[in-house]
Design a protein around this motif. Sequence first.
Motif, PDB file in Angstrom:
ATOM      1  N   GLY A 215       5.587   2.738   2.153  1.00  0.00           N
ATOM      2  CA  GLY A 215       5.839   3.862   1.271  1.00  0.00           C
ATOM      3  C   GLY A 215       4.833   3.960   0.141  1.00  0.00           C
ATOM      4  O   GLY A 215       3.853   3.201   0.080  1.00  0.00           O
ATOM      5  N   SER A 216       5.107   4.884  -0.765  1.00  0.00           N
ATOM      6  CA  SER A 216       4.194   5.161  -1.868  1.00  0.00           C
ATOM      7  C   SER A 216       4.952   5.242  -3.188  1.00  0.00           C
ATOM      8  O   SER A 216       6.132   5.585  -3.216  1.00  0.00           O
ATOM      9  N   LEU A 217       4.224   4.929  -4.237  1.00  0.00           N
ATOM     10  CA  LEU A 217       4.722   5.106  -5.599  1.00  0.00           C
ATOM     11  C   LEU A 217       3.554   5.529  -6.475  1.00  0.00           C
ATOM     12  O   LEU A 217       2.398   5.175  -6.194  1.00  0.00           O
TER      13      LEU A 217
ATOM     14  N   SER B 291      -7.598  -6.702  -2.665  1.00  0.00           N
ATOM     15  CA  SER B 291      -6.269  -6.659  -2.061  1.00  0.00           C
ATOM     16  C   SER B 291      -5.653  -5.261  -2.057  1.00  0.00           C
ATOM     17  O   SER B 291      -4.717  -5.004  -1.291  1.00  0.00           O
ATOM     18  N   VAL B 292      -6.163  -4.360  -2.895  1.00  0.00           N
ATOM     19  CA  VAL B 292      -5.580  -3.012  -2.971  1.00  0.00           C
ATOM     20  C   VAL B 292      -6.570  -1.922  -2.584  1.00  0.00           C
ATOM     21  O   VAL B 292      -6.192  -0.744  -2.492  1.00  0.00           O
ATOM     22  N   LYS B 293      -7.806  -2.300  -2.370  1.00  0.00           N
ATOM     23  CA  LYS B 293      -8.851  -1.309  -2.064  1.00  0.00           C
ATOM     24  C   LYS B 293      -8.486  -0.525  -0.817  1.00  0.00           C
ATOM     25  O   LYS B 293      -8.073  -1.090   0.197  1.00  0.00           O
ATOM     26  N   GLY B 294      -8.612   0.795  -0.928  1.00  0.00           N
ATOM     27  CA  GLY B 294      -8.289   1.665   0.186  1.00  0.00           C
ATOM     28  C   GLY B 294      -6.832   2.108   0.215  1.00  0.00           C
ATOM     29  O   GLY B 294      -6.470   3.018   0.967  1.00  0.00           O
ATOM     30  N   ARG B 295      -6.001   1.463  -0.586  1.00  0.00           N
ATOM     31  CA  ARG B 295      -4.570   1.823  -0.629  1.00  0.00           C
ATOM     32  C   ARG B 295      -4.160   2.364  -1.995  1.00  0.00           C
ATOM     33  O   ARG B 295      -3.280   3.232  -2.075  1.00  0.00           O
ATOM     34  N   PHE B 296      -4.779   1.860  -3.037  1.00  0.00           N
ATOM     35  CA  PHE B 296      -4.436   2.267  -4.405  1.00  0.00           C
ATOM     36  C   PHE B 296      -5.546   3.137  -4.983  1.00  0.00           C
ATOM     37  O   PHE B 296      -6.730   2.931  -4.689  1.00  0.00           O
TER      38      PHE B 296
ATOM     39  N   GLN C 130      -1.851   5.465  -8.205  1.00  0.00           N
ATOM     40  CA  GLN C 130      -1.229   5.921  -6.969  1.00  0.00           C
ATOM     41  C   GLN C 130      -1.288   4.791  -5.960  1.00  0.00           C
ATOM     42  O   GLN C 130      -2.378   4.308  -5.636  1.00  0.00           O
ATOM     43  N   MET C 131      -0.140   4.378  -5.465  1.00  0.00           N
ATOM     44  CA  MET C 131      -0.058   3.243  -4.552  1.00  0.00           C
ATOM     45  C   MET C 131       0.493   3.728  -3.215  1.00  0.00           C
ATOM     46  O   MET C 131       1.622   4.209  -3.149  1.00  0.00           O
ATOM     47  N   ASN C 132      -0.317   3.622  -2.187  1.00  0.00           N
ATOM     48  CA  ASN C 132       0.070   4.027  -0.836  1.00  0.00           C
ATOM     49  C   ASN C 132       0.093   2.818   0.084  1.00  0.00           C
ATOM     50  O   ASN C 132      -0.470   1.767  -0.236  1.00  0.00           O
ATOM     51  N   SER C 133       0.733   2.992   1.217  1.00  0.00           N
ATOM     52  CA  SER C 133       0.806   1.916   2.221  1.00  0.00           C
ATOM     53  C   SER C 133       1.232   0.605   1.582  1.00  0.00           C
ATOM     54  O   SER C 133       0.623  -0.453   1.801  1.00  0.00           O
ATOM     55  N   LEU C 134       2.277   0.669   0.813  1.00  0.00           N
ATOM     56  CA  LEU C 134       2.715  -0.513   0.071  1.00  0.00           C
ATOM     57  C   LEU C 134       3.205  -1.609   0.997  1.00  0.00           C
ATOM     58  O   LEU C 134       3.777  -1.347   2.069  1.00  0.00           O
ATOM     59  N   LYS C 135       2.958  -2.837   0.569  1.00  0.00           N
ATOM     60  CA  LYS C 135       3.338  -4.017   1.325  1.00  0.00           C
ATOM     61  C   LYS C 135       4.279  -4.882   0.468  1.00  0.00           C
ATOM     62  O   LYS C 135       4.227  -4.812  -0.769  1.00  0.00           O
ATOM     63  N   PRO C 136       5.071  -5.722   1.099  1.00  0.00           N
ATOM     64  CA  PRO C 136       5.951  -6.593   0.301  1.00  0.00           C
ATOM     65  C   PRO C 136       5.179  -7.436  -0.708  1.00  0.00           C
ATOM     66  O   PRO C 136       5.693  -7.708  -1.807  1.00  0.00           O
ATOM     67  N   GLU C 137       3.969  -7.811  -0.361  1.00  0.00           N
ATOM     68  CA  GLU C 137       3.174  -8.627  -1.293  1.00  0.00           C
ATOM     69  C   GLU C 137       2.671  -7.843  -2.501  1.00  0.00           C
ATOM     70  O   GLU C 137       2.073  -8.419  -3.411  1.00  0.00           O
ATOM     71  N   ASP C 138       2.899  -6.555  -2.529  1.00  0.00           N
ATOM     72  CA  ASP C 138       2.583  -5.759  -3.719  1.00  0.00           C
ATOM     73  C   ASP C 138       3.698  -5.826  -4.761  1.00  0.00           C
ATOM     74  O   ASP C 138       3.542  -5.291  -5.870  1.00  0.00           O
TER      75      ASP C 138
ATOM     76  N   VAL D  68       7.765  -3.031  -9.664  1.00  0.00           N
ATOM     77  CA  VAL D  68       7.605  -2.436  -8.344  1.00  0.00           C
ATOM     78  C   VAL D  68       8.101  -3.453  -7.323  1.00  0.00           C
ATOM     79  O   VAL D  68       7.634  -4.594  -7.299  1.00  0.00           O
ATOM     80  N   THR D  69       9.038  -3.032  -6.493  1.00  0.00           N
ATOM     81  CA  THR D  69       9.580  -3.903  -5.467  1.00  0.00           C
ATOM     82  C   THR D  69       9.435  -3.210  -4.117  1.00  0.00           C
ATOM     83  O   THR D  69       9.883  -2.072  -3.945  1.00  0.00           O
ATOM     84  N   VAL D  70       8.787  -3.906  -3.191  1.00  0.00           N
ATOM     85  CA  VAL D  70       8.549  -3.357  -1.859  1.00  0.00           C
ATOM     86  C   VAL D  70       9.354  -4.187  -0.865  1.00  0.00           C
ATOM     87  O   VAL D  70       9.139  -5.388  -0.721  1.00  0.00           O
ATOM     88  N   SER D  71      10.267  -3.539  -0.191  1.00  0.00           N
ATOM     89  CA  SER D  71      11.112  -4.231   0.781  1.00  0.00           C
ATOM     90  C   SER D  71      10.499  -4.148   2.171  1.00  0.00           C
ATOM     91  O   SER D  71       9.854  -3.154   2.530  1.00  0.00           O
ATOM     92  N   SER D  72      10.749  -5.178   2.943  1.00  0.00           N
ATOM     93  CA  SER D  72      10.180  -5.220   4.304  1.00  0.00           C
ATOM     94  C   SER D  72      11.131  -4.615   5.318  1.00  0.00           C
ATOM     95  O   SER D  72      12.252  -4.294   5.027  1.00  0.00           O
TER      96      SER D  72
END
Length: 123
Positions: free
Chosen positions: A16-18, A63-68, A82-90, A119-123
Motif C-alpha cells: 500500500g501507500s501513505l 532501501s527506499v529508492k524507487g518507492r519513496f 510519498q511512500m509506495n509499495s510499502l513493506k513490513p520493514e518500513d 507508520v505500521t505496515v502489516s504483512s
Amino acid sequence: QVHLVESGGGLVQAGGSLRLSCAASGGTFSSYVMAWFRQAPGKEREFVGVITWAGRNINYADSVKGRFTISRDNAKNTVYLQMNSLKPEDTAVYYCAATQSGRRYSERDYNYWGQGTQVTVSS
C-alpha cells in the motif's frame, strides 16, 4: 527557529501507500534543507531522504529508492514523503528534520525535529 509537525502516518497493508506531511512554522521555510528519517523498534534512527531548498536536489537511502518520493511546497511551508509499495520493514516512526547547513545525511547535522509519526505496515 522552525517548528515541525508531521502527520499522515497510520496502518497500511504491505504494497500500500501513505503520504506523510511535515508542516513548518516559525522560520523561513525555504532557507532550510529538509530531510526524513525513521526509527524502527530496537534500531537506530536512519536517513530516508533529503530535499534541498528549492527541491532541485533530492537523495534517498537505497532501501527506499524507487518507492519513496520527497517533495516540498515552499508556499505552504510543507515537505512531503510519498511512500509506495510499502513493506513490513518500513514500519517505523518517521521524523522530518530541518537544517540550514546544506544537504546532509546524518541526523547530527539537523537542528530541528518534529515529534514523529508512526507508520505500521502489516504483512
